[in-house]
Design a protein around this motif. Sequence first.
Motif, short mmCIF file in Angstrom:
data_model
loop_
_atom_site.label_atom_id
_atom_site.label_comp_id
_atom_site.label_asym_id
_atom_site.label_seq_id
_atom_site.Cartn_x
_atom_site.Cartn_y
_atom_site.Cartn_z
N LEU A 33 0.94 -1.11 -0.19
CA LEU A 33 -0.03 0.03 -0.15
C LEU A 33 1.02 1.42 0.12
CD1 LEU A 33 -2.63 -1.03 2.53
CD2 LEU A 33 -3.02 -0.74 0.25
N PRO A 34 0.50 2.27 -1.11
CA PRO A 34 1.54 3.53 -0.85
C PRO A 34 1.06 4.41 0.11
CG PRO A 34 -0.51 3.54 -2.56
CD PRO A 34 -0.63 2.28 -1.59
N ASN A 72 -13.80 -0.99 15.20
CA ASN A 72 -12.61 -1.33 16.19
C ASN A 72 -11.94 -2.65 15.76
OD1 ASN A 72 -10.94 -1.17 18.67
ND2 ASN A 72 -12.21 -3.04 18.87
N ARG A 73 -12.61 -3.51 15.05
CA ARG A 73 -11.98 -4.54 14.55
C ARG A 73 -11.08 -4.38 13.16
NH1 ARG A 73 -16.90 -8.85 13.68
NH2 ARG A 73 -15.19 -10.32 13.15
N ALA A 74 -11.60 -3.47 12.31
CA ALA A 74 -11.05 -3.11 11.35
C ALA A 74 -9.68 -2.34 11.54
CB ALA A 74 -11.81 -2.10 10.51
N LEU A 75 -9.59 -1.44 12.42
CA LEU A 75 -8.67 -0.66 12.96
C LEU A 75 -7.35 -1.77 13.49
CD1 LEU A 75 -10.07 2.38 14.88
CD2 LEU A 75 -8.93 2.30 12.43
N SER A 76 -7.89 -2.95 14.02
CA SER A 76 -6.79 -3.84 14.81
C SER A 76 -6.27 -4.53 13.51
CB SER A 76 -7.56 -4.81 15.34
OG SER A 76 -8.57 -5.49 14.70
N ILE A 77 -6.89 -4.85 12.38
CA ILE A 77 -6.25 -5.31 11.16
C ILE A 77 -4.99 -4.29 10.83
CG2 ILE A 77 -6.61 -6.08 8.80
CD1 ILE A 77 -9.19 -6.95 9.37
N LEU A 78 -5.40 -3.04 10.73
CA LEU A 78 -4.22 -2.21 10.37
C LEU A 78 -3.27 -1.93 11.11
CD1 LEU A 78 -6.80 0.73 8.95
CD2 LEU A 78 -5.89 -1.36 7.36
N GLU A 79 -3.51 -2.06 12.39
CA GLU A 79 -2.59 -1.99 13.47
C GLU A 79 -1.69 -3.05 13.32
OE1 GLU A 79 -2.21 -0.06 17.74
OE2 GLU A 79 -3.81 -1.50 17.57
N LEU A 122 0.55 -0.57 10.04
CA LEU A 122 0.20 0.56 9.00
C LEU A 122 -0.14 1.65 9.90
CD1 LEU A 122 -2.07 -1.44 6.55
CD2 LEU A 122 0.65 -0.28 6.30
N ILE A 123 -0.83 1.68 11.06
CA ILE A 123 -1.20 2.58 12.18
C ILE A 123 -0.95 2.05 13.50
CG2 ILE A 123 -2.97 3.33 10.75
CD1 ILE A 123 -4.99 2.06 12.27
N THR A 124 -1.02 3.21 14.58
CA THR A 124 -1.03 2.85 15.93
C THR A 124 -2.35 3.23 16.47
OG1 THR A 124 1.35 2.56 16.10
CG2 THR A 124 0.06 2.88 18.21
N VAL A 125 -2.94 2.71 17.22
CA VAL A 125 -4.31 3.35 17.89
C VAL A 125 -4.09 3.32 19.25
CG1 VAL A 125 -6.84 2.68 18.41
CG2 VAL A 125 -5.71 2.04 16.19
N ILE A 128 -6.58 7.06 16.17
CA ILE A 128 -5.21 6.66 15.50
C ILE A 128 -4.30 7.88 15.77
CG2 ILE A 128 -3.92 6.52 13.39
CD1 ILE A 128 -6.55 5.76 11.96
N VAL A 129 -3.29 7.47 16.83
CA VAL A 129 -2.33 8.33 17.24
C VAL A 129 -0.76 8.27 16.62
CG1 VAL A 129 -2.90 8.15 19.46
CG2 VAL A 129 -1.24 6.53 18.87
N ASP A 130 -0.85 7.31 15.73
CA ASP A 130 0.56 7.32 14.68
C ASP A 130 -0.04 6.83 13.48
OD1 ASP A 130 3.09 7.48 13.90
OD2 ASP A 130 3.58 5.60 14.57
N ASN A 131 0.36 7.47 12.25
CA ASN A 131 -0.17 7.03 10.71
C ASN A 131 1.20 7.19 9.97
OD1 ASN A 131 -1.29 6.76 8.67
ND2 ASN A 131 -3.00 8.05 8.71
N PRO A 132 2.19 6.45 9.95
CA PRO A 132 3.39 6.97 9.17
C PRO A 132 3.16 6.98 7.90
CG PRO A 132 3.53 4.64 10.14
CD PRO A 132 2.23 5.32 10.75
N ASN A 133 2.19 6.40 7.20
CA ASN A 133 2.17 6.44 5.83
C ASN A 133 1.02 7.39 5.46
OD1 ASN A 133 4.28 4.39 5.33
ND2 ASN A 133 2.69 2.71 5.93
N ASP A 134 0.72 8.24 6.21
CA ASP A 134 -0.53 9.21 5.98
C ASP A 134 -1.61 8.33 5.27
OD1 ASP A 134 -1.38 11.63 6.27
OD2 ASP A 134 -0.59 12.33 4.15
#
Length: 288
Positions: free
Chosen positions: A135-136, A151-158, A162-165, A178-184
């Motif tokens: 993912l770009p 919440n379940r969806a965010l847990s996948i990304l985390e 890809l993110i930090t919740v 979301i407190v950290d989103n390095p790939n914007d």
Amino acid sequence: MRTTSTLIGAAALTLALAACGAPSEQASGSADAGEGEGPLRVGVSPVPHGDILAFIEENLAEEAGLELEIQEIADYNTPNAALVDGDLDANYFQHRSFLNEWVENGPDAELTYVTDVHIERLGLYSETYESAGDLPTGAKIAVPNDPANLNRALSILEAEGLITVDPDAGETATEGDIVDNPNDLTVTPLEAAQLPRSLSDVDAAVINGNYAIEAQVTEDANVLAWEPEGEDYVHKYANGLVALDEGADDERVQLLAELLHDERVLEYIQQTWDGVVLAVDADGEISE
């Protein structure tokens, strides 16, 4: 007999837990609930719930002495209300989180979660990319907008890094936590039923298993990641059989609960929806 009832139109196709039921508009449980006579009237979502009950009806029910009346219901608000009103003897479409929220906001009626049956896994799907790492920067990600599944969806990304919740957000985490989103990444909540048709407009989407199956996303798109199976995964997210308190011991309900855990049913689930729907056995464990 397999009876199909479309009780509420597409506008009601929403998983928003806070909107489940209108407390002042629902009646209390009917007097004839749980009497144990006639066919067992069960309200279900069409896929995979309706398919699973149809398999039981066609292959196991007659031998077991159980007559089913399967009512397919297209929305998530009606089945509990119909159970309370006495129009159904049981339903099979929801997990405990949904049921608990509905009861809190619903009528003065006691519903019993009889048994776990299956889990519809949330998956991160894409028509363009083959892995989460592909993912770009600035990728657009669509997710379900209802509280439990967001919440379940965010847990996948985390889990994919890809993110930090914010851990303090707990199970009610939203995109605002979301407190950290390095790939914007741009994380956009949408109505769960709309996610499959929105997949072509985004880089990836987290889609509920039932909607992914119905829209053939599982066949036409790439699965980048599955939701992590964390602590109490089955207890939180398994869909199960539900009845009114006074109807939970109905011998027909108990017989259906037994048939839902028959080895032939577990095998049917595994073979039909390999990896997307996970069968849960009588001990509350994911069937291998």
